[in-house]
Design an enzyme around this catalytic site. Sequence first.
Site, mmCIF file in Angstrom:
data_model
loop_
_atom_site.group_PDB
_atom_site.id
_atom_site.type_symbol
_atom_site.label_atom_id
_atom_site.label_comp_id
_atom_site.label_asym_id
_atom_site.label_seq_id
_atom_site.Cartn_x
_atom_site.Cartn_y
_atom_site.Cartn_z
ATOM 1 N N ARG A 78 43.267 16.696 74.739
ATOM 2 C CA ARG A 78 43.064 17.947 75.464
ATOM 3 C C ARG A 78 42.504 17.666 76.859
ATOM 4 O O ARG A 78 41.861 16.642 77.085
ATOM 5 C CB ARG A 78 42.082 18.847 74.711
ATOM 6 C CG ARG A 78 42.595 19.357 73.375
ATOM 7 C CD ARG A 78 41.535 20.162 72.645
ATOM 8 N NE ARG A 78 40.368 19.337 72.336
ATOM 9 C CZ ARG A 78 39.191 19.816 71.976
ATOM 10 N NH1 ARG A 78 39.004 21.123 71.900
ATOM 11 N NH2 ARG A 78 38.197 19.010 71.695
ATOM 12 N N PHE B 106 35.750 19.192 67.557
ATOM 13 C CA PHE B 106 34.594 19.311 66.666
ATOM 14 C C PHE B 106 34.892 18.714 65.284
ATOM 15 O O PHE B 106 35.677 17.782 65.161
ATOM 16 C CB PHE B 106 34.126 20.763 66.589
ATOM 17 C CG PHE B 106 33.583 21.280 67.901
ATOM 18 C CD1 PHE B 106 32.576 20.603 68.569
ATOM 19 C CD2 PHE B 106 34.101 22.412 68.491
ATOM 20 C CE1 PHE B 106 32.079 21.053 69.786
ATOM 21 C CE2 PHE B 106 33.618 22.877 69.702
ATOM 22 C CZ PHE B 106 32.604 22.197 70.351
ATOM 23 N N THR C 70 36.155 9.042 72.423
ATOM 24 C CA THR C 70 36.026 7.602 72.633
ATOM 25 C C THR C 70 36.749 6.842 71.529
ATOM 26 O O THR C 70 37.484 5.873 71.788
ATOM 27 C CB THR C 70 34.544 7.205 72.674
ATOM 28 O OG1 THR C 70 33.898 7.914 73.740
ATOM 29 C CG2 THR C 70 34.371 5.709 72.881
ATOM 30 N N PHE D 156 26.798 2.782 67.900
ATOM 31 C CA PHE D 156 25.889 2.933 69.034
ATOM 32 C C PHE D 156 24.906 1.763 69.023
ATOM 33 O O PHE D 156 24.662 1.155 67.960
ATOM 34 C CB PHE D 156 25.138 4.261 68.952
ATOM 35 C CG PHE D 156 25.973 5.453 69.320
ATOM 36 C CD1 PHE D 156 25.828 6.073 70.553
ATOM 37 C CD2 PHE D 156 26.923 5.969 68.437
ATOM 38 C CE1 PHE D 156 26.598 7.171 70.907
ATOM 39 C CE2 PHE D 156 27.691 7.063 68.768
ATOM 40 C CZ PHE D 156 27.536 7.668 70.008
ATOM 41 N N ALA E 227 37.615 24.296 69.838
ATOM 42 C CA ALA E 227 37.862 24.437 68.398
ATOM 43 C C ALA E 227 36.869 25.375 67.725
ATOM 44 O O ALA E 227 37.127 25.828 66.615
ATOM 45 C CB ALA E 227 37.818 23.082 67.711
ATOM 46 N N LYS F 41 27.710 18.652 78.217
ATOM 47 C CA LYS F 41 28.347 17.401 77.829
ATOM 48 C C LYS F 41 28.524 16.390 78.946
ATOM 49 O O LYS F 41 28.554 15.191 78.705
ATOM 50 C CB LYS F 41 29.732 17.700 77.240
ATOM 51 C CG LYS F 41 29.708 18.347 75.876
ATOM 52 C CD LYS F 41 31.099 18.637 75.378
ATOM 53 C CE LYS F 41 31.921 17.375 75.211
ATOM 54 N NZ LYS F 41 33.264 17.660 74.656
ATOM 55 N N TRP G 191 33.332 1.634 72.305
ATOM 56 C CA TRP G 191 32.667 1.941 73.572
ATOM 57 C C TRP G 191 32.388 0.637 74.317
ATOM 58 O O TRP G 191 32.659 0.536 75.515
ATOM 59 C CB TRP G 191 31.363 2.698 73.329
ATOM 60 C CG TRP G 191 30.731 3.229 74.598
ATOM 61 C CD1 TRP G 191 30.857 4.486 75.107
ATOM 62 C CD2 TRP G 191 29.896 2.505 75.519
ATOM 63 N NE1 TRP G 191 30.167 4.592 76.290
ATOM 64 C CE2 TRP G 191 29.567 3.395 76.572
ATOM 65 C CE3 TRP G 191 29.405 1.213 75.562
ATOM 66 C CZ2 TRP G 191 28.756 3.018 77.644
ATOM 67 C CZ3 TRP G 191 28.610 0.826 76.641
ATOM 68 C CH2 TRP G 191 28.277 1.718 77.660
ATOM 69 N N LYS H 159 34.020 11.341 69.574
ATOM 70 C CA LYS H 159 35.337 11.428 68.934
ATOM 71 C C LYS H 159 36.446 11.033 69.905
ATOM 72 O O LYS H 159 37.387 10.328 69.521
ATOM 73 C CB LYS H 159 35.542 12.847 68.393
ATOM 74 C CG LYS H 159 36.871 13.084 67.715
ATOM 75 C CD LYS H 159 36.799 14.261 66.741
ATOM 76 C CE LYS H 159 36.122 15.465 67.347
ATOM 77 N NZ LYS H 159 36.825 16.012 68.513
#
Length: 553
Positions: A92, A299, A71, A379, A271, A103, A407, A69
């Site tokens: 954030r 999220f 990205t 992806f 979140a 992560k 990406w 998200k």
Amino acid sequence: MSDLAIAGRATMRPIESIAASARIPAEALELYGRHKAKIDIAKLPAADTAPGKVVLVSAMSPTPAGEGKSTVTVGLGDALALAGRRTIIALREPSLGPIFGMKGGATGGGFSQVLPMEDINTHFTGDFHAITSANNLLMALVDNHIHQGNALGIDPRRITFKRVLDMNDRALRDIVIGLGGPTEGVPRQDGFDITVASEVMAVFCLASDLPDLRARLGRMTIGYGYDRRPITVSDLGVEGAMAMLLKDAIKPNLVQTIAGTPALVHGGPFANIAHGCNSAIATNTARRLADVVVTEAGFGADLGAEKFMDIKARYAGCEPSAVVLVATIRALKMHGGVPKDLLGSPDPRAVRAGLVNLERHVRNVGKFGLAPVVAINRFHTDTEEELRLVLDWCAERGVQAAVADVWARGGEGGADLAAKVLAALDEPAAFRHLYGLELTVEEKIGTIVREIYGGGAVEFSAAARRRLAEIRENGWDGLPVCMAKTQYSFSDDATLLGAPEGFTLHVRDLLPKTGAGFIVALTGAVMTMPGLPRVPAALRMDVDEDGRAVGLF
């Protein structure tokens, strides 16, 4: 090539140049090296245009595979800048807990990143340290007050505020402090939350300026007296000292994307256990400087977006004019029944089965008066058949959608998405909140469960029922609700994927956050101090002989 390697090869512009492109004068900058700065908003020129429009980036229900998200948020911001719109991204700050846990880095990915990613992902400008220190100063003073005679009559059994640490450490969830004898304090049961779950973080992110921050800190409830009277920070007279620790941190941080788009990275509540949005000060500063502000909420749209609409937008006046829902083929497959280790294999049937999750999020955004644009974050394992299936599904339902190849290609890979977002911004906005503040806390929770989650009922534990009575007695019933719930499911059971219906949501406790201005509803097994996984991401991290990070992401 890894995100870290791509970031390491990028050429950053001096932060003064980025500031100039955003119309930020040099006298408003407080430099933290060559590529980071804080903004003194009191030294910004008066706004000469209407505030910029907000594009909120949210997502379908996430999976452990990760949906990218941030990205997409960065790539969309770069794409809008390429399209000639004066754009600022508002994100954030990452928490060290998930960085060293599951992560890794959290500044976007590939050619859609904010820089310097190593700094942002670790200590950055020290904001989280300041928030942690302010929180723990408060708790040290609470326990000292009790030790020194307890003039306020604080009941040690009813202290609801906790110490915090910006790290996943399950061993600190429940502890006993004050052991060792009369000189070592008064023994009591205590515990730690992660810093991003602290009410100090929530206050920091909802305050409009330093005086408002100080006032909100003073309104925070730390517990109850022997007479059941709420005890606030202002009763202790500590809000001034806490505000002093936060006076520099409250200034938003300016950085840049790989493409040179200005980005404000400031504040960072989760979140799933907090309200999930960057600071109101950063968002509204960006609106003051740009035509379009691209921001995200944590999220899925059932958590971060709902809280953005019903909490942040209420207090900060920054309602979105457009919403982007990030979806991935991988997440659709997982919601369609495919295990994580098989997500790289083509499976159009599973993609189609998983669309029920995306469909509910699309429907939910509509309940706030907005028509979302679906961004399919591409992806390398995605097939053309799978991508076309999702695009066709959206077209059949009149939902705008685009494949975002940000990406691999940065802003250029988001051109189609940017065009659709700009078209959405041109549509008349009809934003509305999900519920009115005149409803009771039970009614607000019930509305969220029925309208957003698709549940059938809410079950309150005995402890939650007692808390509801306290909330009514103390006049806090008019506050919005912040649901603390697993991010992986619409329900409070992380294993119920897809779009479950008719389930019962279990509320085990309610925590009044009277400084932030909302009631936290703890549901299911969600924890406010996460634990580390069996193989933490920290085990792959190191520094090379030149001091550069290795294995961050």
